[in-house]
Design an enzyme around this catalytic site. Structure first.
Site, short mmCIF file in Angstrom:
data_model
loop_
_atom_site.label_atom_id
_atom_site.label_comp_id
_atom_site.label_asym_id
_atom_site.label_seq_id
_atom_site.Cartn_x
_atom_site.Cartn_y
_atom_site.Cartn_z
N ASP A 164 4.67 0.92 -3.32
CA ASP A 164 3.64 0.23 -2.80
C ASP A 164 3.96 -1.04 -2.27
O ASP A 164 4.49 -1.94 -2.84
CB ASP A 164 2.38 -0.13 -4.13
CG ASP A 164 1.25 -0.13 -3.48
OD1 ASP A 164 0.90 -0.85 -2.49
OD2 ASP A 164 0.07 0.07 -4.28
N VAL B 226 -7.61 4.23 -0.12
CA VAL B 226 -7.05 5.24 0.91
C VAL B 226 -7.43 6.63 0.37
O VAL B 226 -7.35 7.02 -0.55
CB VAL B 226 -5.35 5.14 0.97
CG1 VAL B 226 -5.11 6.03 1.82
CG2 VAL B 226 -4.87 3.73 1.32
N HIS C 288 -3.71 10.04 -4.28
CA HIS C 288 -2.50 9.51 -4.74
C HIS C 288 -2.60 9.04 -6.22
O HIS C 288 -3.65 8.86 -6.55
CB HIS C 288 -2.12 8.43 -3.60
CG HIS C 288 -3.19 7.31 -3.75
ND1 HIS C 288 -4.37 7.43 -2.98
CD2 HIS C 288 -3.13 6.07 -4.07
CE1 HIS C 288 -5.19 6.14 -3.04
NE2 HIS C 288 -4.53 5.38 -4.01
N MET C 289 -1.41 8.87 -6.81
CA MET C 289 -1.24 8.39 -8.15
C MET C 289 -0.63 7.03 -8.02
O MET C 289 0.46 6.90 -7.53
CB MET C 289 -0.66 9.53 -9.14
CG MET C 289 -0.45 9.01 -10.64
SD MET C 289 0.63 10.15 -11.53
CE MET C 289 -0.59 11.34 -11.61
N HIS C 290 -0.93 5.97 -8.75
CA HIS C 290 -0.54 4.88 -9.01
C HIS C 290 0.61 4.88 -10.19
O HIS C 290 -0.14 5.52 -11.35
CB HIS C 290 -1.35 3.90 -9.07
CG HIS C 290 -2.17 3.58 -7.96
ND1 HIS C 290 -1.74 2.53 -7.02
CD2 HIS C 290 -3.22 4.10 -7.61
CE1 HIS C 290 -2.82 2.63 -6.34
NE2 HIS C 290 -3.76 3.52 -6.47
#
Length: 140
Positions: free
Chosen positions: A34, A99, A103-105
């Site tokens: 990121d 966004v 998505h995965m953090h």
């Protein structure tokens, strides 16, 4: 719920229009550092399909995201010497998703240590080095 926009930043990254610091990639996902991390070593996992949130994500891509997360978490723990990894995924703008591409953090550290989301840009040289270390750990 928002419609998928094929010009979102993650779609552009997946197409190669915007560079990234890749940590791991296969035919279904791309994982990268990121650029506005909440903690050192913050990785994003993005499926290579058009899905705004989890409810849109085909099961085979969800499985690929979680399989990649397991590998990446192990690499983060080894390289960053942090056992705690926050796994976070937001569904919709009201939940804080900025966004609108699923998505995965994966964020190393305790949830109370995390910096503000999208607060500041990280140093690209450090991101490149961390990505290389994580890739090496994944290759072992």
């Amino acid at each position: 719920m928002s419609a998928y926009n094929p010009d979102n930043i993650f779609a552009k990254i997946l197409r190669g229009d915007i560079p990234n610091h890749t940590v791991y990639e296969n035919e279904q996902i791309l994982a990268f550092m990121d650029v506005m991390p909440q903690a050192r070593g913050h990785v994003l996992i993005v499926p290579k399909t058009q899905a705004v949130e989890l409810s849109d994500l085909p099961a085979e891509y969800a499985q690929a995201v979680f399989a990649a997360a397991k590998k990446i978490i192990a690499a983060q723990r080894k390289i960053l010497k942090r056992h705690g990894i926050v796994q976070m995924q937001l569904n919709g703008e009201e939940a804080g998703q900025s966004v609108l591409h699923y998505h995965m953090h994966l964020i190393p550290g305790h949830v109370h240590e995390l910096g503000q989301h999208e607060e500041k840009m990280a140093d690209h040289a450090e991101l490149a080095e961390l990505a290389a270390q994580l890739r090496a750990a994944l290759a072992e």
